[in-house]
Each structure stands twice: as C-alpha cells, then as structure tokens.
Write an enzyme that holds these catalytic residues in place. Structure first.
Site, PDB file in Angstrom:
ATOM      1  N   ARG B  50     -34.130   2.507  31.257  1.00 43.01           N
ATOM      2  CA  ARG B  50     -33.372   1.668  30.321  1.00 43.01           C
ATOM      3  C   ARG B  50     -32.452   2.569  29.516  1.00 43.01           C
ATOM      4  O   ARG B  50     -32.793   3.023  28.430  1.00 43.01           O
ATOM      5  CB  ARG B  50     -34.350   0.874  29.441  1.00 43.01           C
ATOM      6  CG  ARG B  50     -35.049  -0.228  30.255  1.00 43.01           C
ATOM      7  CD  ARG B  50     -36.251  -0.769  29.531  1.00 43.01           C
ATOM      8  NE  ARG B  50     -37.258   0.277  29.348  1.00 43.01           N
ATOM      9  CZ  ARG B  50     -38.354   0.152  28.618  1.00 43.01           C
ATOM     10  NH1 ARG B  50     -38.598  -0.979  27.989  1.00 43.01           N
ATOM     11  NH2 ARG B  50     -39.194   1.151  28.501  1.00 43.01           N
ATOM     12  N   ASP B  52     -29.414   4.195  27.311  1.00 37.93           N
ATOM     13  CA  ASP B  52     -28.828   3.863  26.002  1.00 37.93           C
ATOM     14  C   ASP B  52     -27.358   3.485  26.116  1.00 37.93           C
ATOM     15  O   ASP B  52     -26.720   3.711  27.143  1.00 37.93           O
ATOM     16  CB  ASP B  52     -28.901   5.103  25.093  1.00 37.93           C
ATOM     17  CG  ASP B  52     -30.291   5.308  24.537  1.00 37.93           C
ATOM     18  OD1 ASP B  52     -30.959   4.307  24.230  1.00 37.93           O
ATOM     19  OD2 ASP B  52     -30.698   6.479  24.414  1.00 37.93           O
ATOM     20  N   ARG B 198     -31.165  13.958  26.038  1.00 35.69           N
ATOM     21  CA  ARG B 198     -30.126  14.250  25.050  1.00 35.69           C
ATOM     22  C   ARG B 198     -30.622  15.224  23.979  1.00 35.69           C
ATOM     23  O   ARG B 198     -29.860  16.065  23.482  1.00 35.69           O
ATOM     24  CB  ARG B 198     -29.631  12.955  24.406  1.00 35.69           C
ATOM     25  CG  ARG B 198     -28.805  12.112  25.373  1.00 35.69           C
ATOM     26  CD  ARG B 198     -28.595  10.704  24.873  1.00 35.69           C
ATOM     27  NE  ARG B 198     -27.936  10.686  23.578  1.00 35.69           N
ATOM     28  CZ  ARG B 198     -27.757   9.585  22.849  1.00 35.69           C
ATOM     29  NH1 ARG B 198     -28.191   8.418  23.295  1.00 35.69           N
ATOM     30  NH2 ARG B 198     -27.148   9.645  21.696  1.00 35.69           N
TER      31      ARG B 198
END
Lengths: 246, 246
Positions: B50, B52, B198
């Site tokens: 899922r 971002d 990230r």
C-alpha cells in the site's frame, strides 16, 4: 558582452517546440524571459536544433550573449529558479568565444527515439515514448535502418516545411536495439532535415510490423518523393541527445 | 467468480497513494471504478504494497474477484481504456487460485529509490526522483547500508502510523550504486514497515553528504527510537519494483 553556452534538459510536453511561437509556450521564449528577468537584457537564445512541439531534450546546446557580469554558478542557478514551473533545467553554463555558435559551429547531432513495444500503454512515460502494441521485429528494422546510413537525397524523409537548401544529408548512424520492453533507435549525423528522424522511424516501424519489407525503405529513399513516406512517427518518442563541437 | 491477478504500473504523482482516501484520488479507487464500469460489480482490489502518496510502481501486484466471465485480453485492454486519463497501466491480467492473495501470499518485495545527484534540478524526471544538489559519497552510503541488512528491530525507521504488529524485519538487500548522474538504492525484503525504505534512504543521504558517518546508521538502528531518525526521504524517488510469490 559574454557569450554563454548553455546545456539544457527539457520535457517537450508543454511546449510548441524550441522556437518562439505566437500561439503557445516555447523553450526559447521561456529561457529568453528568464534571462531578461535576471539581467534586464533582451537577448536571443540560439539552439543546435530547433526541435518540434512535444520533442524532448537530454542535453540541448544553445548560446546567448549577456552584457551583465555573472558567474557560471549564478547564471545556471538563477535561470533554473526563473524557468519554473516549466520543465526546463539548465545543466551547464560556460563562457565561450564570441564566434562560437550553437547552431553553426555544431558538427554533429545525436537523437534517440524510444518505442514502447508491449500491449499495455505507458503509465510512467506517457507522452515520452511512442506506444506500439503489436510485436515489432527489431532485426528487420535494423536491416532497414542500415539502408539509410550514408549520403543520400532524403527528400522522402523530409517535411514539406523543411527550410534546408538541399535534401542531401549524410547519416552517420541509425542503430536499432531492443532494451527490455522498449526499442531504441539512435541517429547521428552532422545535421538532419526537418522531420527526418521521425520520418525514418515511422517507416522502420512499418518494417517492424511486417507491413513493409526492409527493402521498401530503399524504395522509399530512391523515390525522392514525400508522398512515398509510409508513416511519420509522433514527436513524443523523440529526444535530442547531444550536440557535438570541434 | 474468478480471482484475477493484476500487474500494474503507475505514476504516483496525482494520487494520494494506493489506498482509497476520502480526500483525493487513489490507485485502488481508480481501478475499482474501472472494474465497476466494465462489469457492474463492486469489488475490492488488494495490492502487495500500500504505497504512499507520490510513490510510483513499475509492477505492483494486486488481485480482484470478478463474477463476470471475461478473457485476460479483454480485462487488461478494458481496464486500460477505463482508467484514462489517470497514469495507470495494467500490464498483465491472469487468473489465479481463489486462495491466492496479493498481499498475504507475497513472500518478497523489491523497491528502487532514485536520487538525482547533480547541481541542476530534474526536468524530464520532475516528481519522479529526489534531487540532491551536493555531491554524495556513494561508497560511504553503501557502507552504511550494509549495516541495515539482516534481521533487526527497525523502530527508528518506522512511521509512527505504522500498523505492523512488530518492528522486527529482515532486510535481505540494500544496495547503493551510482548510475550516471543518479544514485540508485535497491531494497529487498519479505515485507517492510511503513516508511521504512524512505527512512533508510533519508539517513543514507546524510551519510552521503558527510553529515553522518556510516556508523551513525548503526547507532540510529540500535537506538530503536523514531526521534533518532536523521531524515525521511521524499516519496517522489520511490518505486515499487516487484512482488514475489512462491
């Protein structure tokens, strides 16, 4: 006065092409306005290649004469701030001799044409690649491409709007290779006629689809007749890659 | 009822992320609406990851259950016509067993993070790469990355919104390499925590800039404290590359 050589990357999608147009934004106008805002000077920016609407550049070469004293760093950074939000990036700025000319001093130009050869359309590269959903025979395309290399009368592969004095050009290289789901066509010559790369790629695509035999490329070339062009490829797959100087 | 496995490429820029959101478009909603328009059915599309807002996918894996009988070809072509103008492309559609689950059957996920490491901002890849204008030391980054590989408590590298039961994850691979003007960071694991890639990339960028030493990565990891995170890299450079199944 200093003559500046600029190296410019741009995404061709929002532009009517390199050259100033009355009816829409151009890369040239965007850069000239940025220089004007930075220096107060009305100068012309000259490019190695006057690309069409929708054509991209990895490293276009251009020059501009600027009176104001400015460092390479300041000029590059300042222009990159001022061209926003347009997708243009000045990747290098360097002082050159006053007689250096981005267009007339250029002795070689390289283009890349990208074809996405799969059933599904592009998502990440939409507007930046030509989508051909039927399988292409890259070997047949390479065979056809080889027939175009050398010095020829390229009248068939030239736009009716071409302003070149002569249709005679020497094509140094026209390579076709498969790169994953893509087919890349790399073209190199001292200079090209208007629409020449797109016209050659369009006919090679017909060969790739099996609608033309490789030798039909030779017939089209020998005809010296724009009406014998099979297909002009769309602008979206074309990239100006590099300008070469002595 | 047939369970369909879909392979999906998307440009993350216009989306709030994969998952349906009240406040903006999502990849999931776009696909579910396309299936609804094609079949009249209200079905859910489940993805392996899922992603971002702003994160891209080269080949996201997903599944959906569809009652209507349709061929692979028709489903893929129909969805690609119906998701327009959103930058989503269904590159493959295939029937799978009813117990195959894009998320729960997935045994490996691969991500790519792209950094543009040059002075000038991106023009062609704007919104699709993280621009870091100062020179990065890719070797020091690789040294720092190696300290994260293996089974660890990744609390430091986990969003406060992460819904995973445990912060323990096994990172199989975290490779840093220079590719022309870019630095590519490739990450592979069975699964990742929310923002883990990230967060790891952000700290590696600090190492690349010399603000952190490679060993500061180990200290951040050992702290098991989100407050010790140096930097969370922006979404725009992240690509979901591949989901792996038994």
């Amino acid at each position: 006065m200093t003559r500046w050589r600029l190296t410019i990357e741009f995404d061709g999608r929002p532009f009517m092409g390199w050259q100033r147009q009355d009816h829409g934004p151009s890369v040239q106008q965007t850069l000239e306005e940025a220089i004007h805002r930075m220096t107060g000077e009305a100068t012309s920016v000259h490019a190695a290649g006057r690309t069409d609407a929708g054509v991209h550049a990895l490293a276009m070469a251009a020059h501009a004469d600027i009176e104001k004293t400015v460092t390479e760093h300041r000029l590059r950074e300042g222009l990159n701030a001022l061209v926003r939000p347009q997708p243009i990036s000045v990747t290098a700025a360097e002082q050159v001799a006053d007689d250096w000319h981005a267009r007339f001093s250029c002795i070689g130009r390289k283009y890349l044409y990208r074809i996405l050869n799969r059933r599904a359309p592009p998502a990440l590269d939409r507007g930046r690649i030509w989508h051909i959903p039927v399988p292409l025979d890259a070997e047949a395309m390479a065979e056809g491409a080889a027939l175009l290399v050398g010095k020829h009368d390229f009248t068939t592969f030239r736009s009716v709007h071409c302003q070149s004095d002569s249709p005679l050009k020497t094509l140094d290289r026209l390579d076709v290779k498969r790169v994953g789901e893509e087919i890349h066509i790399e073209a190199a010559a001292r200079s090209f006629l208007h629409h020449q790369v797109r016209s050659m790629v369009g006919c090679l695509a017909l060969v790739g689809r099996g609608q033309w035999q490789p030798d039909d490329i030779r017939k089209a070339l020998d005809a010296r007749d724009r009406a014998k062009l099979g297909l002009n490829a769309p602008a979206e797959g074309l990239y100006f890659v590099e300008a070469i100087y002595p």
